[in-house]
Design a protein around this motif. Structure first.
Motif, PDB file in Angstrom:
ATOM      1  N   VAL A 103      25.664  41.864  48.299  1.00 28.08           N
ATOM      2  CA  VAL A 103      25.300  41.952  46.677  1.00 28.08           C
ATOM      3  C   VAL A 103      26.479  42.923  47.238  1.00 28.08           C
ATOM      4  N   LEU A 104      26.302  44.091  48.122  1.00 31.59           N
ATOM      5  CA  LEU A 104      27.647  44.316  48.644  1.00 31.59           C
ATOM      6  C   LEU A 104      29.570  43.705  48.105  1.00 31.59           C
ATOM      7  N   ILE A 106      29.936  40.983  46.409  1.00 23.36           N
ATOM      8  CA  ILE A 106      30.146  40.805  44.833  1.00 23.36           C
ATOM      9  C   ILE A 106      30.804  42.264  44.271  1.00 23.36           C
ATOM     10  N   HIS A 107      30.028  42.506  45.045  1.00 26.54           N
ATOM     11  CA  HIS A 107      30.356  44.147  44.640  1.00 26.54           C
ATOM     12  C   HIS A 107      32.334  44.480  44.634  1.00 26.54           C
ATOM     13  N   THR A 108      32.590  44.477  45.672  1.00 24.07           N
ATOM     14  CA  THR A 108      34.132  44.827  47.005  1.00 24.07           C
ATOM     15  C   THR A 108      35.127  43.312  45.753  1.00 24.07           C
ATOM     16  N   TYR A 109      34.514  42.119  45.673  1.00 30.14           N
ATOM     17  CA  TYR A 109      35.078  41.135  45.006  1.00 30.14           C
ATOM     18  C   TYR A 109      35.618  41.427  42.848  1.00 30.14           C
ATOM     19  N   LEU A 110      34.389  41.730  43.155  1.00 29.92           N
ATOM     20  CA  LEU A 110      34.714  41.978  41.290  1.00 29.92           C
ATOM     21  C   LEU A 110      35.403  43.309  40.714  1.00 29.92           C
ATOM     22  N   SER A 111      36.296  44.517  42.489  1.00 29.89           N
ATOM     23  CA  SER A 111      36.901  45.370  41.996  1.00 29.89           C
ATOM     24  C   SER A 111      38.127  44.640  43.004  1.00 29.89           C
ATOM     25  N   SER A 112      38.637  43.328  42.907  1.00 28.10           N
ATOM     26  CA  SER A 112      39.089  43.595  44.290  1.00 28.10           C
ATOM     27  C   SER A 112      40.906  42.305  43.255  1.00 28.10           C
ATOM     28  N   TRP A 113      41.580  42.831  43.578  1.00 28.90           N
ATOM     29  CA  TRP A 113      42.995  42.050  43.100  1.00 28.90           C
ATOM     30  C   TRP A 113      43.160  40.670  43.002  1.00 28.90           C
ATOM     31  N   ASP A 114      41.841  39.817  43.672  1.00 25.84           N
ATOM     32  CA  ASP A 114      42.037  38.341  42.690  1.00 25.84           C
ATOM     33  C   ASP A 114      41.187  37.933  42.072  1.00 25.84           C
ATOM     34  N   MET A 115      40.078  38.713  41.977  1.00 22.91           N
ATOM     35  CA  MET A 115      38.709  39.184  40.514  1.00 22.91           C
ATOM     36  C   MET A 115      40.521  39.097  39.202  1.00 22.91           C
ATOM     37  N   LEU A 116      40.878  40.144  39.506  1.00 24.53           N
ATOM     38  CA  LEU A 116      41.785  40.910  38.474  1.00 24.53           C
ATOM     39  C   LEU A 116      42.811  39.131  38.035  1.00 24.53           C
ATOM     40  N   HIS A 117      43.060  38.945  39.062  1.00 29.55           N
ATOM     41  CA  HIS A 117      44.212  38.197  39.237  1.00 29.55           C
ATOM     42  C   HIS A 117      43.786  36.664  38.081  1.00 29.55           C
ATOM     43  N   GLN A 118      41.868  36.258  38.573  1.00 29.66           N
ATOM     44  CA  GLN A 118      41.877  35.116  37.309  1.00 29.66           C
ATOM     45  C   GLN A 118      41.705  35.921  36.504  1.00 29.66           C
ATOM     46  N   LEU A 119      41.690  37.354  36.223  1.00 28.87           N
ATOM     47  CA  LEU A 119      40.579  37.427  34.315  1.00 28.87           C
ATOM     48  C   LEU A 119      42.019  37.425  33.544  1.00 28.87           C
ATOM     49  N   ASP A 120      43.062  37.262  34.551  1.00 29.26           N
ATOM     50  CA  ASP A 120      44.439  37.791  34.152  1.00 29.26           C
ATOM     51  C   ASP A 120      44.687  35.976  33.385  1.00 29.26           C
ATOM     52  N   LYS A 121      44.878  35.494  34.063  1.00 29.93           N
ATOM     53  CA  LYS A 121      45.353  34.347  34.295  1.00 29.93           C
ATOM     54  C   LYS A 121      44.474  33.669  33.290  1.00 29.93           C
ATOM     55  N   ALA A 122      42.999  34.010  33.495  1.00 30.42           N
ATOM     56  CA  ALA A 122      42.217  33.221  31.788  1.00 30.42           C
ATOM     57  C   ALA A 122      42.238  33.470  30.388  1.00 30.42           C
ATOM     58  N   LEU A 123      42.569  34.730  30.373  1.00 27.58           N
ATOM     59  CA  LEU A 123      42.348  35.589  28.894  1.00 27.58           C
ATOM     60  C   LEU A 123      43.297  36.765  29.014  1.00 27.58           C
ATOM     61  N   GLY A 124      44.098  36.688  29.726  1.00 24.25           N
ATOM     62  CA  GLY A 124      45.781  37.807  29.817  1.00 24.25           C
ATOM     63  C   GLY A 124      45.453  39.543  29.549  1.00 24.25           C
ATOM     64  N   LEU A 125      44.077  39.371  30.647  1.00 24.49           N
ATOM     65  CA  LEU A 125      43.714  41.275  30.401  1.00 24.49           C
ATOM     66  C   LEU A 125      44.707  42.080  30.921  1.00 24.49           C
ATOM     67  N   LYS A 126      46.341  41.581  31.117  1.00 25.97           N
ATOM     68  CA  LYS A 126      46.980  42.923  31.122  1.00 25.97           C
ATOM     69  C   LYS A 126      47.722  43.111  29.609  1.00 25.97           C
ATOM     70  N   ALA A 127      47.951  41.814  29.147  1.00 27.60           N
ATOM     71  CA  ALA A 127      48.927  41.532  28.176  1.00 27.60           C
ATOM     72  C   ALA A 127      47.491  42.284  27.254  1.00 27.60           C
ATOM     73  N   ILE A 159      30.587  49.314  38.385  1.00 25.49           N
ATOM     74  CA  ILE A 159      29.416  48.674  39.032  1.00 25.49           C
ATOM     75  C   ILE A 159      28.880  50.030  40.128  1.00 25.49           C
ATOM     76  N   LYS A 160      27.737  49.644  38.478  1.00 20.23           N
ATOM     77  CA  LYS A 160      26.370  50.371  39.759  1.00 20.23           C
ATOM     78  C   LYS A 160      25.264  49.242  40.611  1.00 20.23           C
ATOM     79  N   LEU A 161      24.929  50.150  41.872  1.00 18.06           N
ATOM     80  CA  LEU A 161      24.269  49.331  42.709  1.00 18.06           C
ATOM     81  C   LEU A 161      22.412  50.165  42.435  1.00 18.06           C
ATOM     82  N   ASP A 162      21.714  48.961  42.333  1.00 20.52           N
ATOM     83  CA  ASP A 162      19.924  50.482  42.187  1.00 20.52           C
ATOM     84  C   ASP A 162      19.656  49.546  43.778  1.00 20.52           C
ATOM     85  N   GLU A 163      20.105  50.272  44.748  1.00 20.24           N
ATOM     86  CA  GLU A 163      19.195  50.297  45.843  1.00 20.24           C
ATOM     87  C   GLU A 163      18.295  49.407  46.268  1.00 20.24           C
TER      88      GLU A 163
END
Length: 397
Positions: A103-104, A106-127, A159-163
């Motif tokens: 869980v920790l 995936i928490h880090t990955y969701l806010s990483s540049w790799d995730m952002l790059h995939q989102l921008d490539k697929a959906l044009g998030l930056k635009a 991103i919020k985690l319920d311990e």
């Protein structure tokens, strides 16, 4: 003014402060200067600056500020061997089965540049974030660097985690509700792919190794089978062992028949002329059986390479290699199935507790909260400025 006079004034002020602190403060020059400055400031209209600034804030948040919609999803991470066909309530909540470390990660990955790059490539998030439909203060600058883009993305992602339960809640802000839902949906898909690659990599490497070994053992088995077929075709024998057994049976029959014919010949020689037809015929049978028996024995036990004993010995060697290759191939198939089961057991899944939502109302900006905060801060700032000016005047006096 001498020192004694100053001391007397200090003593009087201390006694006044001790006797009536409120009166001491009111009679002080600093308070009078601050009161005068405050009244003068109001009289001169300097408080209008606060009113003007607050009016600008009202104008911005009331008319100009762009709405930001939030899409929310909740997930937990479960390993494949922990997922039940009919999970109970505790399993659905992740209690006792959720891998906190995953869980920790995936928490880090969701806010990483790799995730952002995939989102921008697929959906044009930056635009989308740079869209001119959004106000100038809310949108991402057109010349923003990758670092600025990542910082902007993280500012609009929560991103919020319920311990206790291990549930991870994802909230993303966007200028369109349906677009925000698409982004969060893609985030879940990419997150599941990432966690599978991370946890499944070792098992996949092991499975690939086993599959390569199985392929190699299969090729070896085919080679050994081809050798056996070539051997059988060369010697015109399907099974040298069966042929050898048949030949041994023939030798045994010939040997028994030779014994009977020899006994018959001796019986005839007792009372018949050696040149009698029956005696001659019996001798011919004995000689023929003797030659045939010698010939068959030679085929079985000769040192010639074409003899059955040599052929059978060579065939046994080829058969052993073929059987060994087949056994290795069977063992490889079993190992490959075990590796597949192990790979599946290590497979992890993102179980969606709450599907990505499409908001009907904008949650950001929080207009009333922001206006109240700005109003309080402006008043405090104005008060500090007035008090500072009053203190400066007191020191000047």
């Amino acid at each position: 003014m001498n020192i004694n006079t100053i001391k007397d004034q200090v003593r009087r002020k201390l006694r006044k402060l001790k006797r009536d602190p409120k009166r001491f403060l009111i009679d002080s020059k600093g308070y009078k200067a601050a009161q005068f400055s405050w009244k003068k400031a109001i009289k001169l209209g300097s408080f209008l600056w606060v009113v003007c600034c607050f009016s600008v804030a009202i104008l911005y948040y009331g008319i100009i500020a762009s709405d930001r919609y939030v899409s929310e999803a909740s997930i937990i991470i479960k390993q494949a061997d922990q997922v039940k066909i009919l999970p109970d309530a505790l399993s659905m909540l992740g209690l006792g089965g959720s891998n906190h470390q995953d869980v920790l990660v995936i928490h880090t990955y969701l806010s990483s540049w790799d995730m952002l790059h995939q989102l921008d490539k697929a959906l044009g998030l930056k635009a989308h974030y740079q869209s001119e439909q959004a106000d100038w203060f809310s949108r991402l600058p057109s010349d923003a660097s990758n670092e600025a883009f990542l910082e902007y993305y993280r500012a609009h992602l929560e991103i919020k985690l319920d311990e206790l339960s291990g549930i991870l809640t994802i909230q993303l802000q966007a200028f369109e509700p349906e677009y925000a839902r698409k982004v969060v949906t893609l985030m879940l898909k990419e997150g599941e792919s990432f966690i599978n690659r991370l946890g499944h990599q070792v098992a996949l490497e092991q499975l690939n190794f086993v599959e390569s070994e199985v392929a190699r053992s299969h090729e070896r088995m085919q080679v050994e089978r081809d050798k056996m077929l070539a051997f059988q075709n060369r010697h015109k024998l399907v099974s040298p062992e069966a042929t050898s057994s048949a030949m041994q049976g023939v030798v045994a029959e010939l040997d028994a028949e030779l014994v009977r014919q020899s006994a018959e010949l001796k019986r005839l020689q007792i009372y018949m002329n050696p040149k009698a037809p029956d005696v001659v015929a019996a001798k011919d049978k004995v000689e023929a059986l003797t030659r045939q028996l010698a010939q068959e024995k030679q085929r079985l036990t000769s040192s010639d390479a074409q003899s059955l004993n040599e052929v059978n010995a060579e065939y046994q060697g080829v058969q052993v290699q073929t059987q060994l290759a087949a056994d290795v191939y069977k063992t490889g198939l079993v190992s490959m199935e075990q590796a597949r089961v192990e790979a599946y057991r290590k497979l992890k899944h993102l179980l969606v507790v709450g599907e990505p939502t499409a908001a009907q109302e904008a949650q950001y900006p929080r207009r009333l909260y922001n206006l109240a905060t700005i109003g309080v801060l402006l008043c405090l700032f104005y008060g500090l400025v007035v008090m500072g000016l009053a203190t400066l005047r007191e020191h000047q006096d």
